[in-house]
Every structure is written in structure tokens, then in C-alpha cells.
Design a protein around this motif. Structure first.
Motif, PDB file in Angstrom:
ATOM      1  N   TYR A   1     -19.135 -12.440  -1.406  1.00 11.49           N
ATOM      2  CA  TYR A   1     -19.900 -11.191  -1.446  1.00 11.49           C
ATOM      3  C   TYR A   1     -19.227 -10.184  -2.389  1.00 11.49           C
ATOM      4  O   TYR A   1     -19.895  -9.543  -3.199  1.00 11.49           O
TER       5      TYR A   1
ATOM      6  N   THR B   1     -30.940   3.323  -3.300  1.00  9.26           N
ATOM      7  CA  THR B   1     -29.973   2.489  -2.596  1.00  9.26           C
ATOM      8  C   THR B   1     -30.320   1.015  -2.710  1.00  9.26           C
ATOM      9  O   THR B   1     -29.464   0.171  -2.515  1.00  9.26           O
ATOM     10  N   LYS B   2     -31.547   0.707  -3.030  1.00 11.18           N
ATOM     11  CA  LYS B   2     -31.961  -0.689  -3.167  1.00 11.18           C
ATOM     12  C   LYS B   2     -31.230  -1.364  -4.331  1.00 11.18           C
ATOM     13  O   LYS B   2     -31.048  -2.571  -4.330  1.00 11.18           O
TER      14      LYS B   2
ATOM     15  N   ILE C   1     -29.466  -9.941   1.083  1.00 14.81           N
ATOM     16  CA  ILE C   1     -28.525  -8.840   1.303  1.00 14.81           C
ATOM     17  C   ILE C   1     -29.316  -7.688   1.924  1.00 14.81           C
ATOM     18  O   ILE C   1     -30.245  -7.179   1.301  1.00 14.81           O
ATOM     19  N   SER C   2     -28.975  -7.332   3.135  1.00  9.25           N
ATOM     20  CA  SER C   2     -29.630  -6.212   3.836  1.00  9.25           C
ATOM     21  C   SER C   2     -31.148  -6.344   3.846  1.00  9.25           C
ATOM     22  O   SER C   2     -31.874  -5.402   3.541  1.00  9.25           O
ATOM     23  N   GLY C   3     -31.624  -7.525   4.151  1.00 14.65           N
ATOM     24  CA  GLY C   3     -33.061  -7.750   4.253  1.00 14.65           C
ATOM     25  C   GLY C   3     -33.777  -7.956   2.930  1.00 14.65           C
ATOM     26  O   GLY C   3     -34.961  -8.266   2.909  1.00 14.65           O
ATOM     27  N   GLU C   4     -33.094  -7.775   1.830  1.00  7.89           N
ATOM     28  CA  GLU C   4     -33.686  -7.969   0.506  1.00  7.89           C
ATOM     29  C   GLU C   4     -33.328  -9.363  -0.011  1.00  7.89           C
ATOM     30  O   GLU C   4     -32.194  -9.810   0.130  1.00  7.89           O
TER      31      GLU C   4
ATOM     32  N   PRO D   1     -24.392  -2.816  -0.452  1.00  5.82           N
ATOM     33  CA  PRO D   1     -23.539  -2.126   0.521  1.00  5.82           C
ATOM     34  C   PRO D   1     -22.069  -2.439   0.264  1.00  5.82           C
ATOM     35  O   PRO D   1     -21.725  -3.530  -0.213  1.00  5.82           O
TER      36      PRO D   1
ATOM     37  N   PRO E   1     -23.102  -7.199   4.588  1.00  3.47           N
ATOM     38  CA  PRO E   1     -24.041  -7.038   5.709  1.00  3.47           C
ATOM     39  C   PRO E   1     -24.067  -8.286   6.593  1.00  3.47           C
ATOM     40  O   PRO E   1     -23.757  -9.394   6.140  1.00  3.47           O
ATOM     41  N   SER E   2     -24.458  -8.110   7.842  1.00  5.09           N
ATOM     42  CA  SER E   2     -24.479  -9.237   8.790  1.00  5.09           C
ATOM     43  C   SER E   2     -25.498 -10.300   8.394  1.00  5.09           C
ATOM     44  O   SER E   2     -25.349 -11.457   8.762  1.00  5.09           O
ATOM     45  N   ASP E   3     -26.539  -9.917   7.644  1.00  4.31           N
ATOM     46  CA  ASP E   3     -27.556 -10.906   7.252  1.00  4.31           C
ATOM     47  C   ASP E   3     -27.260 -11.573   5.908  1.00  4.31           C
ATOM     48  O   ASP E   3     -28.066 -12.356   5.411  1.00  4.31           O
ATOM     49  N   PHE E   4     -26.091 -11.296   5.322  1.00  6.55           N
ATOM     50  CA  PHE E   4     -25.775 -11.873   4.010  1.00  6.55           C
ATOM     51  C   PHE E   4     -25.723 -13.392   4.081  1.00  6.55           C
ATOM     52  O   PHE E   4     -25.112 -13.982   4.966  1.00  6.55           O
TER      53      PHE E   4
END
Length: 167
Positions: A82, A24-25, A116-119, A29, A33-36
Motif C-alpha cells: 500500500y 479527497t477521491k 481503496i476506501s470503496g473505490e 488515505p 484502509p481496512s478494505d484495501f
């Protein structure tokens, strides 16, 4: 015997969980994501910048330095960006350096930081090469898409025009 079976079961779950995470990495998504967020510095000397983390835009005025303003992007604008990143599969871009020895000066560069999603991914392209790498045009098109959004805003249009040029 039950303990060994239980340990094998736990070990199997652990391995399958690790494999799932790695797969999935490599896939963005479906929804933003909210952190984008992202920043892209570009141009000669990377003096232009669009930075959604700080909500700023910097314009290279060449001979007159730079001008920075607060210019946050809307949720809709970020969502559209995005989607563009997802379309070009930005997290899996591999070929950003051409196979050539030919170089030019002055040259433009693009330095990205995308969360993106913490990455965090950090694509980089250099216009120093006479040829373009396979994925390079996709990033340039994305940067130009973002630049057009920014340049269409009233606040940006109020910035001074650049003077001079690069040789």
C-alpha cells in the motif's frame, strides 16, 4: 426571507461537501484502509496472478499450464505494498499507453484491480508497444516488488518450474 437564507445555507453546504469529496477521491488515505486489496494478472496471456481478495497466487508454467496455490499476504506485506502504491500515486496514473505504432509479439500484459476506501481502480499496461509510457515503469516496478515478496515464500518455491517458452 428566512426560508431563502436557510435554503441558500443548505445549498452552500451541499456544494462545499461535494467539492471536498471530489478532492479527497484523488488522494489515497495516509493509513491502509481496512478494505484495501488488489489483484494483478501479468505476463504473456496474463496467466500469472497475485490476488489478495481470494488469497491465491497463480504461476504460469508455460507448456504445463498453470499452478494455483493459497498464499495470502500478511498485513505487514499488504501495508508495505500500500505504501508503495501511495508513493507512486497509483490512483492518479494517467499515461499508461505510449504514443507509438510499433508493436511486438508475444507480449506481456499487466491487469490490475485495486480497491481503496470503496473505490476500484483498474490500471492496465501492455508490453505490445516498442516504447514504454510515462507511468508504465512505475507499475512494472510495483508488480516486481509484489512478485519478489511472493517468490520468497516457501509455498511458492515448492511450485514446479516453468517449461517451454513463448515465441
Amino acid at each position: 426571507m428566512k426560508q431563502v437564507t436557510f435554503l441558500l445555507f443548505i445549498f452552500t453546504l451541499f456544494l462545499s461537501g461535494c467539492g471536498l469529496k471530489n478532492n479527497t477521491k484523488d488522494v489515497m488515505p495516509e493509513e491502509m484502509p481496512s478494505d484495501f486489496g488488489f489483484s494483478v494478472k501479468f505476463g504473456v496471456g496474463k496467466k500469472n496472478e497475485v490476488n489478495t481478495f481470494e488469497g491465491i497466487v497463480t504461476k504460469d508454467l508455460v507448456a504445463d499450464g498453470t499452478a494455483t496455490i493459497n498464499l495470502p499476504l500478511t498485513i505487514e506485506e499488504k501495508s508495505n505494498i500500500y505504501k508503495k502504491m501511495k508513493e507512486i500515486n497509483i490512483i492518479n496514473m494517467k499515461e499508461l499507453v505510449p504514443k507509438t505504432k510499433c508493436m511486438t509479439e508475444p507480449y506481456s500484459e499487466d491487469e490490475w484491480k485495486i480497491i481503496i476506501s470503496g473505490e476500484t481502480i483498474t490500471p492496465y499496461i501492455s508490453g505490445a508497444y516498442c516504447e514504454k509510457a510515462t507511468d508504465e515503469n512505475k507499475l512494472i516496478d510495483l508488480r516486481n516488488y509484489i512478485r519478489n515478496i511472493v517468490q520468497s515464500k516457501v509455498e511458492y518455491k515448492k511450485l514446479p518450474e516453468a517449461t517451454g517458452g513463448y515465441e
